[in-house]
Structures are given as C-alpha cells and as structure tokens.
Design a protein around this motif. Structure first.
Motif, PDB file in Angstrom:
ATOM      1  N   GLU A 128       0.833  -1.207   0.000  1.00 52.88           N
ATOM      2  CA  GLU A 128       0.000   0.000   0.000  1.00 52.88           C
ATOM      3  C   GLU A 128       0.866   1.255   0.000  1.00 52.88           C
ATOM      4  OE1 GLU A 128      -2.646  -0.223   3.259  1.00 52.88           O
ATOM      5  OE2 GLU A 128      -3.824  -1.901   2.447  1.00 52.88           O
ATOM      6  N   ILE A 129       1.943   1.229   0.778  1.00 52.48           N
ATOM      7  CA  ILE A 129       2.856   2.386   0.807  1.00 52.48           C
ATOM      8  C   ILE A 129       3.450   2.625  -0.575  1.00 52.48           C
ATOM      9  CG2 ILE A 129       5.045   3.215   1.733  1.00 52.48           C
ATOM     10  CD1 ILE A 129       4.324   1.794   4.358  1.00 52.48           C
ATOM     11  N   GLY A 134       3.726   5.823  -5.492  1.00 44.89           N
ATOM     12  CA  GLY A 134       3.780   5.773  -6.952  1.00 44.89           C
ATOM     13  C   GLY A 134       2.696   6.566  -7.643  1.00 44.89           C
ATOM     14  N   GLN A 135       1.803   7.255  -6.889  1.00 42.86           N
ATOM     15  CA  GLN A 135       0.745   8.045  -7.511  1.00 42.86           C
ATOM     16  C   GLN A 135       1.314   9.286  -8.183  1.00 42.86           C
ATOM     17  OE1 GLN A 135      -2.158   8.970  -4.566  1.00 42.86           O
ATOM     18  NE2 GLN A 135      -2.956   6.872  -4.421  1.00 42.86           N
ATOM     19  N   THR A 139      -1.684  14.781 -11.893  1.00 46.16           N
ATOM     20  CA  THR A 139      -2.845  14.408 -12.711  1.00 46.16           C
ATOM     21  C   THR A 139      -4.082  14.391 -11.842  1.00 46.16           C
ATOM     22  OG1 THR A 139      -1.434  13.045 -14.098  1.00 46.16           O
ATOM     23  CG2 THR A 139      -3.801  12.648 -14.214  1.00 46.16           C
ATOM     24  N   PRO A 140      -5.078  15.238 -12.156  1.00 45.08           N
ATOM     25  CA  PRO A 140      -6.324  15.215 -11.361  1.00 45.08           C
ATOM     26  C   PRO A 140      -7.017  13.869 -11.503  1.00 45.08           C
ATOM     27  CG  PRO A 140      -6.174  17.202 -12.722  1.00 45.08           C
ATOM     28  CD  PRO A 140      -5.078  16.295 -13.177  1.00 45.08           C
TER      29      PRO A 140
END
Length: 206
Positions: A128-129, A134-135, A139-140
């Motif tokens: 999860e981390i 990695g997001q 980017t909306p």
C-alpha cells in the motif's frame, strides 16, 4: 572365539594330513606301475585303499570344519549387524526426543503461525505504501478519458496542418506574385509605367 580358533587349527591340521596322504598315494601309484608281481601289486593296492579311506575321512572333517567356521562367521556378522542396528535406533530415539524438546520449547507452531500472519500484514502495508508513493499527484483524479482522447485528436490535427503549411510554397515565391519576365533588351523602348528593365514603376503622386 576359542571354538573358532580350535576349528581353524583343526582345519589346518586336516589340510596338512590330506597333503601327506596325497603324497603317499602318489608313491603307491608309482609302485603299481613298476611292480610286475600280482601278489605284491595286490598288497600295494590294499595299502593305497586304506590311505584313500583316511584321506576321504580327513576331507569330510575338513569340509565339516569349514562349514562350522562359516556358520560361526555368519552368526558373528549377524550379531555385529544387530548391535549396529540397536545403536542406530538408539541414536534415532535420542534425536527424536531432542527434536521434540526443541520444538515444544523454542519452536511452537502457534508462534510460527503468528509470525507468518504478521509478515503477511507487513507485506500488505508495504505494498500500500508503494502504491501511494507511486501516484502521480500532477494528474487530477476527475479527468475523463474521453476528454483526453478528444484533446489528443485535436493535437494530431494541428500537427498535420503545421506539416502541410511547412511543405507549401511561400506566397512571395508563387508565380502570381512575380512580375512578368522582360522580353526587350535594356535601354530599348519600354511600355509606359515600367522602367528600362520592364519592371512596373511606382505610381507618382502630385
């Protein structure tokens, strides 16, 4: 061990006796070849038969002693194998007991299961981390994919138009914008409103 030694000595003694009797028989055979007297020959044959009987007796004793020795050796081998098996079983029992003690004391199955569960939870948290890190924050999240595709198509059209304009002939090089090619020689009579080279002259203002 005493019986085995006695049998070995007896077997050796029998072999020696058999060898001596073979030698004695050979002497009688040689005498039979050279003796012409029937009575003497018969006497020699009688002695040879007695020697042969003794030889067979010793041979039987030798074979019996060898068989007994084989049985003794086989029994001894069986005893040694049995002792080795007992030692092996004892060692396996001791190892089994020690392994049970170690598992019950230092390696409990519940602890191992708890450790496995903890490791699984840690790996989930770690994944999860990584997903969060990695997001793409630039980017909306509410962008519609259809809008992106439409914008991409517009960009492609603009690029095609720019390529066509780059390949087209500039306006100042087009034939309609160029003056007519002069046909008269310099200095000759030229039409009005043109210079000596046939080029149009600018209009004069009053």
């Amino acid at each position: 061990m005493v019986s085995s030694s006695y049998q070995s000595c007896a077997s050796f003694w029998n072999v020696a006796k058999i060898a001596a009797l073979d030698k004695e028989l050979k002497g009688y055979k040689d005498k039979l070849k050279t003796t012409k007297n029937p009575a003497a020959k018969k006497q020699i044959q009688k002695r040879a038969m007695e020697v042969l009987k003794r030889k067979r007796m010793y041979e039987n004793q030798r074979d019996m002693a060898m068989g007994q020795q084989f049985n003794v050796d086989q029994a001894a081998f069986g005893i040694e194998s049995a002792k080795a098996s007992v030692d092996t079983v004892a060692a396996m029992k001791a190892a089994n007991t020690e392994l049970k003690k170690t598992i019950q004391k230092d390696l409990k199955i519940d602890d191992v299961e708890d450790l496995a569960d903890d490791m699984a939870e840690l790996m989930e948290d770690f994944n999860e981390i990584n997903e969060v890190l990695g997001q793409n924050f630039a980017t909306p999240e509410d962008i519609d994919e259809a809008d992106l595709e439409a914008e991409l198509d517009m960009l492609e059209d603009e690029l095609e138009e720019e390529e066509l304009e780059a390949d087209a002939t500039p306006s100042y090089l087009q034939e309609s914008q160029l003056p007519a090619q002069p046909t008269a020689a310099p200095g000759s009579k030229v039409p009005a409103n043109t210079d000596e080279y046939g080029l149009p002259m600018p209009a004069q203002t009053n």
